[in-house]
Design a protein around this motif. Structure first.
Motif, mmCIF file in Angstrom:
data_model
loop_
_atom_site.group_PDB
_atom_site.id
_atom_site.type_symbol
_atom_site.label_atom_id
_atom_site.label_comp_id
_atom_site.label_asym_id
_atom_site.label_seq_id
_atom_site.Cartn_x
_atom_site.Cartn_y
_atom_site.Cartn_z
ATOM 1 N N TYR A 84 -9.654 -6.670 -4.534
ATOM 2 C CA TYR A 84 -11.040 -6.381 -4.168
ATOM 3 C C TYR A 84 -11.288 -6.547 -2.664
ATOM 4 N N PHE A 85 -10.702 -7.579 -2.070
ATOM 5 C CA PHE A 85 -10.964 -7.877 -0.663
ATOM 6 C C PHE A 85 -9.794 -7.509 0.251
ATOM 7 N N LYS A 86 -8.951 -6.571 -0.176
ATOM 8 C CA LYS A 86 -7.698 -6.298 0.529
ATOM 9 C C LYS A 86 -7.833 -6.064 2.030
ATOM 10 N N THR A 87 -8.834 -5.346 2.458
ATOM 11 C CA THR A 87 -8.931 -5.055 3.896
ATOM 12 C C THR A 87 -9.525 -6.211 4.698
ATOM 13 N N SER A 88 -10.289 -7.066 4.055
ATOM 14 C CA SER A 88 -10.915 -8.161 4.796
ATOM 15 C C SER A 88 -10.117 -9.463 4.749
ATOM 16 N N ILE A 89 -9.126 -9.566 3.880
ATOM 17 C CA ILE A 89 -8.362 -10.811 3.756
ATOM 18 C C ILE A 89 -7.705 -11.232 5.074
ATOM 19 N N PRO A 90 -7.093 -10.326 5.831
ATOM 20 C CA PRO A 90 -6.481 -10.764 7.096
ATOM 21 C C PRO A 90 -7.489 -11.383 8.081
ATOM 22 N N ASN A 91 -8.764 -11.092 7.908
ATOM 23 C CA ASN A 91 -9.783 -11.639 8.806
ATOM 24 C C ASN A 91 -10.362 -12.965 8.325
ATOM 25 N N LEU A 92 -9.967 -13.388 7.131
ATOM 26 C CA LEU A 92 -10.482 -14.626 6.562
ATOM 27 C C LEU A 92 -9.572 -15.799 6.895
ATOM 28 N N TRP A 93 -10.179 -16.988 7.006
ATOM 29 C CA TRP A 93 -9.383 -18.187 7.187
ATOM 30 C C TRP A 93 -8.647 -18.467 5.889
ATOM 31 N N PRO A 94 -7.452 -18.859 5.879
ATOM 32 C CA PRO A 94 -6.599 -19.303 6.976
ATOM 33 C C PRO A 94 -5.748 -18.187 7.578
ATOM 34 N N PHE A 95 -5.851 -16.975 6.993
ATOM 35 C CA PHE A 95 -5.003 -15.877 7.464
ATOM 36 C C PHE A 95 -5.369 -15.425 8.871
ATOM 37 N N SER A 96 -6.627 -15.555 9.235
ATOM 38 C CA SER A 96 -7.023 -15.186 10.594
ATOM 39 C C SER A 96 -6.396 -16.147 11.606
ATOM 40 N N ARG A 97 -6.235 -17.379 11.207
ATOM 41 C CA ARG A 97 -5.653 -18.372 12.106
ATOM 42 C C ARG A 97 -4.124 -18.425 11.992
ATOM 43 N N TYR A 98 -3.619 -18.163 10.781
ATOM 44 C CA TYR A 98 -2.182 -18.204 10.522
ATOM 45 C C TYR A 98 -1.723 -16.875 9.913
ATOM 46 N N PRO A 99 -1.728 -15.811 10.702
ATOM 47 C CA PRO A 99 -1.386 -14.489 10.161
ATOM 48 C C PRO A 99 0.054 -14.397 9.644
ATOM 49 N N LYS A 100 0.930 -15.286 10.109
ATOM 50 C CA LYS A 100 2.318 -15.253 9.652
ATOM 51 C C LYS A 100 2.425 -15.576 8.163
ATOM 52 N N THR A 101 1.481 -16.345 7.634
ATOM 53 C CA THR A 101 1.504 -16.703 6.219
ATOM 54 C C THR A 101 1.368 -15.453 5.357
ATOM 55 N N LEU A 102 0.404 -14.637 5.691
ATOM 56 C CA LEU A 102 0.188 -13.393 4.950
ATOM 57 C C LEU A 102 1.356 -12.435 5.164
ATOM 58 N N LYS A 103 1.837 -12.357 6.375
ATOM 59 C CA LYS A 103 2.967 -11.484 6.711
ATOM 60 C C LYS A 103 4.210 -11.905 5.925
ATOM 61 N N MET A 104 4.433 -13.215 5.825
ATOM 62 C CA MET A 104 5.576 -13.729 5.076
ATOM 63 C C MET A 104 5.476 -13.303 3.602
ATOM 64 N N GLY A 105 4.285 -13.393 3.032
ATOM 65 C CA GLY A 105 4.071 -12.965 1.653
ATOM 66 C C GLY A 105 4.286 -11.472 1.480
ATOM 67 N N GLU A 106 3.785 -10.685 2.428
ATOM 68 C CA GLU A 106 3.963 -9.229 2.363
ATOM 69 C C GLU A 106 5.441 -8.853 2.473
ATOM 70 N N MET A 136 -3.464 -6.923 -2.974
ATOM 71 C CA MET A 136 -3.742 -6.187 -1.728
ATOM 72 C C MET A 136 -2.898 -4.930 -1.612
ATOM 73 N N LEU A 137 -1.645 -5.029 -2.050
ATOM 74 C CA LEU A 137 -0.710 -3.915 -1.877
ATOM 75 C C LEU A 137 -0.726 -2.946 -3.054
ATOM 76 N N GLY A 138 -1.659 -3.145 -3.976
ATOM 77 C CA GLY A 138 -1.869 -2.165 -5.035
ATOM 78 C C GLY A 138 -0.902 -2.216 -6.204
ATOM 79 N N MET A 139 -0.312 -3.350 -6.468
ATOM 80 C CA MET A 139 0.553 -3.464 -7.646
ATOM 81 C C MET A 139 -0.271 -3.134 -8.885
ATOM 82 N N SER A 140 0.327 -2.451 -9.841
ATOM 83 C CA SER A 140 -0.427 -2.089 -11.042
ATOM 84 C C SER A 140 -0.798 -3.351 -11.827
#
Length: 171
Positions: A84-106, A136-140
């Motif tokens: 639901y929030f796929k496009t706004s998640i990178p802008n939310l804390w803690p991902f906005s402060r620690y973007p590597k966390t989300l990148k590592m998951g992706e 976020m990446l659209g898994m079924s």
């Protein structure tokens, strides 16, 4: 945090055993919920609460079912939050402060595909992020539900049985 920090909770559960299964469900849910699992010492809490269940001789099937349902629901909600929030998640804390966390998951998700949901349940640093990333990446939904429930079937005994059997041994 140590066992001593949770002693009041453990004592309360011993005197109020009707809350035990709900506690296992709730801890499993929070442990599996996106980001909350990072701050909550779920492994220690699950061990302690499962040991009370074993000590009080609760049905092992009920203990495992409570943990399984909490884990499935926690990851499921995380998946839908990601969807639901796929496009706004990178802008939310803690991902906005620690973007590597989300990148590592992706990166982990791209490398392992659907299996990442299953594997991720057992890998601390990326565990609370993978269901979110899968959404976020659209898994079924069906594929996610399969990997989510399969991993929870393994996770619940892996995390609950050591405490349960320890509690039984002290009966």
């Amino acid at each position: 945090m140590s066992e001593a920090d949770f002693q009041p909770l453990i004592e309360w559960l011993r005197t109020n055993p009707s809350w035990l299964l709900f506690s296992i469900f709730l801890i499993s849910f929070i442990e599996s919920l996106a980001l909350a699992g990072i701050v909550v010492p779920g492994v220690l809490l699950l061990f302690l609460v499962a040991s009370v269940a074993g000590h009080l001789d609760f049905a092992i099937s009920a203990v495992l079912l409570s943990g399984f349902l909490g884990a499935v629901l926690g990851d499921g909600i995380s998946f839908y939050l990601g969807r639901y929030f796929k496009t706004s998640i990178p802008n939310l804390w803690p991902f906005s402060r620690y973007p590597k966390t989300l990148k590592m998951g992706e990166d982990f998700f791209h490398k392992h595909g659907g299996k990442s949901v299953m594997l991720g349940r057992f890998i601390g640093p990326i565990r609370p992020v993978l269901p979110l990333v899968a959404g976020m990446l659209g898994m079924s939904q069906l594929r996610f539900a399969f990997f989510n429930s399969s991993s929870a079937l393994i996770w619940a005994p892996f995390y609950l049985l050591p405490g349960y059997f320890t509690g039984q041994a002290t009966s």
